[in-house]
Design an enzyme around this catalytic site. Structure first.
Site, PDB file in Angstrom:
ATOM      1  CB  THR A 131       1.373  -1.125   0.876  1.00 62.52           C
ATOM      2  OG1 THR A 131       0.930   0.240   0.828  1.00 62.52           O
ATOM      3  CG2 THR A 131       2.072  -1.391   2.203  1.00 62.52           C
ATOM      4  N   UNK A 132       2.071  -0.663  -2.604  1.00 63.19           N
ATOM      5  CA  UNK A 132       1.409  -0.586  -3.910  1.00 63.19           C
ATOM      6  C   UNK A 132       2.061  -1.601  -4.847  1.00 63.19           C
ATOM      7  N   PRO A 133       1.390  -2.712  -5.161  1.00 69.15           N
ATOM      8  CG  PRO A 133       0.073  -4.630  -4.891  1.00 69.15           C
ATOM      9  CD  PRO A 133       0.087  -3.148  -4.626  1.00 69.15           C
TER      10      PRO A 133
END
EC number: 1.21.99.3
Length: 304
Positions: free
Chosen positions: A169-171
């Protein structure tokens, strides 16, 4: 005789039962230790608070779209245009560090975001890992079988070991995974690579962002973390992948939240990348690997 008995009685009362002072001394030491820890925590909060306020103010400013577009879309004058790389078919490849993009509908200054920022800054402040110092041999878990291991178990002799901390979930972590994969493909003959899956940067029940490629809640159990890591593993490069423990021991030791890069060699930290998102630069890792390759083989590496 009565005087001797009285003397013995007084002496007996003063001595007390053996070991009576043991629990009291232990309690005193424990109280002193907790007091010292509390003082250290208080001092660290005083040191971190100005930095945290500065970050919070910046996030508040970036919630104004005109300011966000101005700051996030401009190119820093000290950073020249990256070299255009071509693959074997002559096609242009994406840069190592694509710019950070934040959609207009995402709010940056929220209670959840401030909690995440404070958590990350505190981990960075208390981390054990420092460039030039010994590498913490923290615990990690294999996704298959939940077998417990140590980070340095993946180090082989004097070969460098690259650590890549991050989550689905870390772009920025996901956007730069293809660049990291290119480095793995190029240098895996002489360098080992290890991805460590840590707590989610933007869980669906925390600091939510629509820029995240996946919708994953916070990990409540090791099984949850395994499920999330398998999503990454499907598109991960050909290198080992392990999980941080539910106590987040590796993320804490390396100050790795939201994402971070390290290089370990012979038990020493040779390269420590900045803390993400801004400090997470695959291009810096590429530069380190190019220099190492040049020293190892005596030839200047060619970019591909």
């Amino acid at each position: 005789m009565p005087r001797q008995a009285a003397s013995r009685l007084v002496v007996g009362e003063g001595e007390g039962p053996p070991g009576a002072s043991g629990p009291a001394a232990t309690m005193l030491r424990s109280l002193l230790l907790h007091s010292l820890r509390l003082c250290a925590q208080t001092a660290s909060c005083l040191v971190l608070f100005p930095r945290f306020l500065g970050t919070a103010f910046m996030l508040w400013l970036l919630d104004f779209l005109c300011i966000r577009k101005h700051f996030l879309r401009r190119r820093h004058p000290d950073h020249p245009e990256p070299e255009v790389e071509l693959n074997s078919e002559g096609e242009e490849m994406p840069p190592d560090d694509p710019p950070i993009c934040v959609s207009d509908d995402n709010r940056l200054c929220t209670l959840a975001s401030l909690k995440a920022v404070w958590h990350g800054q505190k981990l960075d402040f208390f981390k054990q890992a420092h460039e030039g110092g010994p590498a913490p041999n923290s615990e990690v878990v294999r996704p298959d079988g939940f077998q417990s291991q140590r980070i340095l178990d993946y180090a082989q002799g004097t070969r460098p070991l690259v650590l890549n901390f991050g989550s689905c979930t870390u772009p920025p972590f996901m956007a730069r995974m293809s660049a990291f994969q290119r480095l793995v493909t190029k240098y895996q003959r002489d360098v080992d690579f290890l991805i460590i899956y840590i707590e989610e940067a933007h869980p669906s029940d925390g600091w939510v962002t629509t820029d995240s490629p996946y919708v994953i809640p916070q990990h409540r159990s090791l099984e949850d973390r395994v499920s999330a890591a398998r999503v990454l593993q499907q598109g991960a490069p050909g290198c080992a992948l392990v999980l941080d423990t539910m106590a987040n021991s590796s993320s804490s030791a390396y100050g790795a939240y939201f994402e971070r890069l390290y290089v370990i060699q012979s038990g020493t930290i040779m390269y420590q990348g900045g803390r993400g998102p801004d400090g997470y630069q695959v291009s810096e890792l590429r530069t380190w690997l190019e220099r190492y390759d040049e020293q190892l083989h005596g030839t200047r590496p060619h970019r591909f």
